[in-house]
Motif scaffolding. Structure first.
Motif, PDB file in Angstrom:
ATOM      1  N   ASP A  33      47.691  18.706  22.306  1.00 45.34           N
ATOM      2  CA  ASP A  33      46.859  19.283  23.366  1.00 45.34           C
ATOM      3  C   ASP A  33      47.634  20.263  24.239  1.00 45.34           C
ATOM      4  OD1 ASP A  33      48.280  17.834  25.274  1.00 45.34           O
ATOM      5  OD2 ASP A  33      46.560  16.681  25.976  1.00 45.34           O
ATOM      6  N   THR A  34      46.958  20.796  25.234  1.00 42.91           N
ATOM      7  CA  THR A  34      47.540  21.848  26.057  1.00 42.91           C
ATOM      8  C   THR A  34      48.765  21.383  26.847  1.00 42.91           C
ATOM      9  OG1 THR A  34      46.983  23.577  27.672  1.00 42.91           O
ATOM     10  CG2 THR A  34      46.083  21.373  28.073  1.00 42.91           C
ATOM     11  N   ASP A  35      48.914  20.067  27.021  1.00 46.30           N
ATOM     12  CA  ASP A  35      50.083  19.515  27.702  1.00 46.30           C
ATOM     13  C   ASP A  35      51.212  19.185  26.734  1.00 46.30           C
ATOM     14  OD1 ASP A  35      48.849  19.636  30.213  1.00 46.30           O
ATOM     15  OD2 ASP A  35      47.865  17.708  29.878  1.00 46.30           O
ATOM     16  N   GLY A  36      51.009  19.508  25.446  1.00 48.54           N
ATOM     17  CA  GLY A  36      52.027  19.204  24.448  1.00 48.54           C
ATOM     18  C   GLY A  36      52.007  17.779  23.964  1.00 48.54           C
ATOM     19  N   GLU A  37      50.923  17.050  24.261  1.00 48.32           N
ATOM     20  CA  GLU A  37      50.827  15.649  23.868  1.00 48.32           C
ATOM     21  C   GLU A  37      50.063  15.514  22.548  1.00 48.32           C
ATOM     22  OE1 GLU A  37      52.233  13.042  25.351  1.00 48.32           O
ATOM     23  OE2 GLU A  37      53.136  14.420  26.802  1.00 48.32           O
TER      24      GLU A  37
END
Length: 380
Positions: free
Chosen positions: A275-279
């Motif tokens: 996702d956009t948070d790198g998760e």
């Protein structure tokens, strides 16, 4: 202009419905799936114990859409870069923008004998086969091994333990149910308090939990593990997922905008989403449905950009997907565990939460009668 969606699982159905609402009528939409029904995969385990639930969790694709063309055929090859897919019937589907939503297959990890001797749980036919074999074990006594203690394995073990009780057998005295997991905990990818509640629910039903145990080879009557041999009369495998055969078993990585190529998106279990948070995003129905919102928004923007004749302009800014879910739910036979924020529930409250999720989804796609039937099955 043509938009194609490959696969009618949670991601594909949610995306197609949102595209119908978002795209102008001049844009053609095609949905391809090998089955004519959309099945609630997260409820398939219920059919092991209650076969009649199959009717409640199956919805004809034709009932779900207003204008999308539904093609019932199997996708056998995908060229995401070129924007086309080959179908088993010999036809080719081409798209200006498309989405890979083919879901996943069972992963066998190259373990000798595993595919040949274990039953997966990916379809209602699998559930029926598991039920039939288990009832034979109940009649004669024996051991059932469930491989993989993620949510699917937990739910299978719970259903089998409860079914044994309903059939008059005692677990583990008459029927032994062993849940085997390579990692050190059941539901290993979830918070500690959720994991503990799940373990307690399984143990209350007599399930033997063997964590930290790796399956190395499988024969027709025994499983070779790194902790010794484990004999069995029935073996169910839920130990992992792989991509569809049409993409050579791969689950490609996509980032927050969910684009695999300039013209093709990938979402749901078909992709490994970061996702956009790198998760990394866990494979789940709730994630797939939420990813579909992002994909529909982005496809809509790209289509509008192309139709406006602004090819020389900067490409539109695409929405980034952020993984956020209110909690987690798992059924354990006639019980359930629900995590809502930091709070973990069991008992009647958890069962009601679990029932409401499936029913809410069915209601959202217009299958109100089936939603009512599913609630009746869940709470009875």
């Amino acid at each position: 202009m043509h938009v194609a969606v490959l696969g009618a699982g949670y991601a594909g159905v949610a995306l197609t419905r949102k595209l119908e609402a978002r795209l102008p009528p001049e844009v053609d939409i095609t949905l391809v799936d090998e089955a004519s029904d959309h099945v609630l995969v997260h409820e398939i385990h219920r059919a092991i114990r209650r076969p009649r639930v199959a009717e409640a969790i199956s919805v004809p694709l034709a009932d779900l859409f207003d204008r999308a063309e539904v093609v019932v055929d199997r996708v056998v090859d995908v060229d995401a870069e070129a924007g086309h897919a080959e179908l088993a019937g010999g036809d080719t589907v081409e798209w200006d923008y498309g989405a890979l939503c083919l879901g996943s297959e069972t992963a066998y990890y190259g373990i000798d004998g595993l595919r040949e001797h274990a039953t997966p749980l990916k379809s209602l036919d699998d559930a029926a086969a598991i039920r039939e074999a288990f009832l034979d074990v109940v009649d004669h006594g024996g051991r059932v091994v469930v491989g993989g203690a993620g949510l699917s394995g937990v739910q299978v073990a719970g259903e089998l333990a409860t079914l044994a009780s309903e059939e008059g057998a005692s677990v583990p005295e008459d029927v032994e149910i062993v849940l085997v997991e390579q990692l050190g905990e059941v539901a290993p990818n979830f918070p500690a308090n959720f994991r503990q509640a799940v373990r307690e629910q399984l143990e209350q039903r007599g399930v033997d939990i063997e964590t930290g145990t790796t399956v190395e080879r499988v024969f027709d009557d025994r499983i070779v593990t790194d902790d010794g041999d484990l004999g069995y009369d029935q073996f169910v495998w839920t130990g992992g997922i792989a991509g569809d055969d049409a993409v050579d078993g791969d689950r490609p990585v996509v980032r927050g905008d969910l684009r695999l190529t300039d013209r093709t998106f990938a979402l749901g279990d078909a992709a490994r989403v970061v996702d956009t948070d790198g998760e990394p995003v866990p494979a789940s129905a709730s994630a797939a449905i939420r990813e579909a919102r992002t994909a529909a928004t982005n496809i809509g923007r790209l289509v509008a950009h192309d139709r406006d004749g602004s090819a020389d302009d900067f490409a539109p800014r695409l929405t980034q997907y952020r993984f956020e879910v209110p909690g987690w739910l798992v059924s354990v036979g006639d019980g359930a565990v629900a995590q809502l924020g930091p709070t973990v529930l069991t008992g009647a409250a958890a069962k009601a939460s679990k029932a409401s999720v499936g029913a809410g989804y069915l209601t959202s796609v217009g299958a109100v009668r089936k939603a009512r039937d599913l609630v009746n099955e869940e709470l009875s």
